[in-house]
Design a protein around this motif. Sequence first.
Motif, PDB file in Angstrom:
ATOM      1  N   UNK A   1       0.943  -1.092   0.054  1.00 57.13           N
ATOM      2  CA  UNK A   1      -0.113  -0.001  -0.004  1.00 57.13           C
ATOM      3  C   UNK A   1       0.998   1.208  -0.063  1.00 57.13           C
ATOM      4  N   UNK A   2       0.659   2.236  -0.683  1.00 52.83           N
ATOM      5  CA  UNK A   2       1.403   3.221  -0.856  1.00 52.83           C
ATOM      6  C   UNK A   2       0.729   4.685  -0.933  1.00 52.83           C
ATOM      7  N   UNK A   3       0.044   5.199   0.114  1.00 52.62           N
ATOM      8  CA  UNK A   3       0.057   4.586   1.582  1.00 52.62           C
ATOM      9  C   UNK A   3      -1.608   4.740   2.004  1.00 52.62           C
ATOM     10  N   UNK A   4      -1.929   4.296   3.179  1.00 56.01           N
ATOM     11  CA  UNK A   4      -3.311   4.114   3.728  1.00 56.01           C
ATOM     12  C   UNK A   4      -2.940   5.009   4.818  1.00 56.01           C
ATOM     13  N   UNK A   5      -3.815   5.768   4.786  1.00 58.15           N
ATOM     14  CA  UNK A   5      -4.060   6.913   6.141  1.00 58.15           C
ATOM     15  C   UNK A   5      -4.078   6.324   7.550  1.00 58.15           C
ATOM     16  N   UNK A   6      -3.621   6.613   8.554  1.00 59.62           N
ATOM     17  CA  UNK A   6      -3.668   5.949   9.743  1.00 59.62           C
ATOM     18  C   UNK A   6      -4.830   6.536  10.675  1.00 59.62           C
ATOM     19  N   UNK A   7      -5.440   7.469  10.225  1.00 64.12           N
ATOM     20  CA  UNK A   7      -6.410   8.359  11.133  1.00 64.12           C
ATOM     21  C   UNK A   7      -7.946   7.334  10.676  1.00 64.12           C
ATOM     22  N   UNK A   8      -8.056   7.022   9.391  1.00 64.25           N
ATOM     23  CA  UNK A   8      -9.391   6.478   9.041  1.00 64.25           C
ATOM     24  C   UNK A   8      -9.560   5.119   9.372  1.00 64.25           C
TER      25      UNK A   8
ATOM     26  N   UNK B   1       1.443   7.993  14.803  1.00 63.60           N
ATOM     27  CA  UNK B   1       2.295   7.186  13.953  1.00 63.60           C
ATOM     28  C   UNK B   1       2.839   6.033  14.742  1.00 63.60           C
ATOM     29  N   UNK B   2       3.616   6.678  15.760  1.00 63.26           N
ATOM     30  CA  UNK B   2       4.387   5.641  16.514  1.00 63.26           C
ATOM     31  C   UNK B   2       3.609   4.520  17.235  1.00 63.26           C
ATOM     32  N   UNK B   3       2.461   5.004  17.622  1.00 63.02           N
ATOM     33  CA  UNK B   3       1.409   4.308  18.647  1.00 63.02           C
ATOM     34  C   UNK B   3       0.898   3.256  17.406  1.00 63.02           C
ATOM     35  N   UNK B   4       0.602   3.539  16.446  1.00 59.22           N
ATOM     36  CA  UNK B   4       0.168   2.642  15.352  1.00 59.22           C
ATOM     37  C   UNK B   4       0.997   1.581  14.885  1.00 59.22           C
ATOM     38  N   UNK B   5       2.113   1.900  14.913  1.00 59.94           N
ATOM     39  CA  UNK B   5       3.147   0.811  14.314  1.00 59.94           C
ATOM     40  C   UNK B   5       3.298  -0.260  15.644  1.00 59.94           C
ATOM     41  N   UNK B   6       3.545   0.506  16.795  1.00 56.94           N
ATOM     42  CA  UNK B   6       3.673  -0.434  17.942  1.00 56.94           C
ATOM     43  C   UNK B   6       2.402  -1.497  17.987  1.00 56.94           C
ATOM     44  N   UNK B   7       1.326  -1.047  17.841  1.00 56.64           N
ATOM     45  CA  UNK B   7       0.094  -1.724  18.366  1.00 56.64           C
ATOM     46  C   UNK B   7      -0.102  -2.901  17.011  1.00 56.64           C
ATOM     47  N   UNK B   8       0.180  -2.605  15.743  1.00 54.54           N
ATOM     48  CA  UNK B   8       0.243  -3.462  14.856  1.00 54.54           C
ATOM     49  C   UNK B   8       1.183  -4.644  15.016  1.00 54.54           C
ATOM     50  N   UNK B   9       2.344  -4.409  15.437  1.00 53.41           N
ATOM     51  CA  UNK B   9       3.460  -5.478  15.696  1.00 53.41           C
ATOM     52  C   UNK B   9       2.985  -6.186  17.069  1.00 53.41           C
ATOM     53  N   UNK B  10       2.317  -5.767  17.863  1.00 52.05           N
ATOM     54  CA  UNK B  10       1.778  -6.564  19.047  1.00 52.05           C
ATOM     55  C   UNK B  10       0.794  -7.492  18.373  1.00 52.05           C
ATOM     56  N   UNK B  11      -0.180  -7.059  17.536  1.00 54.28           N
ATOM     57  CA  UNK B  11      -1.095  -7.814  16.960  1.00 54.28           C
ATOM     58  C   UNK B  11      -0.910  -8.912  16.306  1.00 54.28           C
TER      59      UNK B  11
END
Length: 347
Positions: free
Chosen positions: A59-66, A114-124
């Motif tokens: 994906x290039x890119x998908x917005x994190x807010x939505x 952005x930082x929190x999104x990356x951290x949560x994705x990797x935990x999932x």
Amino acid sequence: MRIGIALDYTGGFHEAVERVVELEKSGIDVAVVAEAYAFDAISQLGYLAAKTNRVELASGVVPIYIRSPSLLAMTAAGLDYVSGGRFHLGIGTSGPQVIEGFHGIEFDAPLGRTRETVEICRRVWRRERLQYDGKHYQIPLPADRGTGLGKALHLINHPVRERIPISIASLGPKNVELTAEIAEGWQPAFYYPDKAHLVWGEVLAAGAAKRDPALGPLDVMVGTSLAIGDDVEDRLAWTKPQLALYIGGMGARGRNFYHRLATRYGFGEVADRIQELYLAGRKREAINALPDELVRGVSLIGPRGFIAERLAVFAEAGVTTLLVRPVTTDAGEAVRYVEELLQIRSS
């Protein structure tokens, strides 16, 4: 250097998929689907997964807010599953005009989210029972918010990979530094290789100094327009409308990331003029105000020898993945341009 193709989100998707299928046989490495406020990228990437066998999909890119971080993680895991481990999650913040204007969501704290999104994705993806107490995301929702019935869960399925590569689209100094620290890849826009080190060198080094070695080297994924031949000089003009839109019209005065980038490249007066014209509705004049020097610097348009020279410049600037957009209305010519670029890379 890897070579990929970027699919246009404004139309002609099925024709573009046919080109990807053909170019997969020729040896392209990755196909990228963008998401703005057109059709969503995810459904198209799923379709591409079914039509291809080897090429990496991103994906290039998908917005994190939505999408919530958990939904982003689920979606990436699903695409990685249906593609057999070929998906690369590209995320970004987009901008206030799109996030607030089209989605009705407040554009706040882009770095922190952005930082929190990356951290949560990797935990999932690691199938941890998800408990996250961040500044911007609290999972499960605290008892004093909502019904109080939320419980910590983990992903039901076992992902193909517990570490799906993440790239971040970023331009500003703090955003780029964060990208170099936490992401596998970086997707900058309108990358001018001759000037890139002056603009981003210090912040990339600062982010790299805090980077987990387990992430490996940063994959610098650069999009560029492509036309190869002795008679393609006019294709520079074909690329100007998009560049003028971004520099002049993608954001209000003082809040346009692309205007700032052009200024940092040394085209401040030109960027001001383009913005002035574009916001006044004089779009054609704004397009004509774009200097060929800037367009040529961020593109691959010209004779084969020139393209070979510029490809070396991109590589020297640290580009590891080149995502091309053929500048043509002819499907056969588009394929030929990419195949010739693959030959140049191999020579």
